[in-house]
Design a protein around this motif. Structure first.
Motif: not given
Length: 76
Positions: A6-12, A43-44, A47
């Motif tokens: 699990r990650f809180s940010r998509l780039p990570d 990323v975009q 997303g």
């Protein structure tokens, strides 16, 4: 099979996924494909696909064996 992370940010998440894929004995073509698909410039797009379809799936072939690569929102 690797357990989901699990990650809180998509780039990570994309950076970690690419790091994991780079550690596999994949062909140069597959490595290039994954870099284009999950690299920083995606990323975009990723997303948008996650928001629209709920997940992104592809296959990684280690030798002749396919392995599912699946990205989905953490709240699933």
């Amino acid at each position: 099979m690797t357990e989901p992370a699990r990650f809180s940010r998509l780039p990570d998440a994309l950076a970690a996924l690419l790091g994991s894929l780079r550690a596999l004995p994949l062909s140069t073509d597959q490595q290039d494909y994954f870099t284009e698909l999950f690299g920083p410039s995606a990323v975009q797009r990723i997303g948008h696909r996650l928001a629209t379809f709920g997940e992104v799936r592809t296959l990684a072939f280690v030798g002749l064996t396919p392995h599912l690569v699946r990205l989905y929102p953490a709240e699933w």
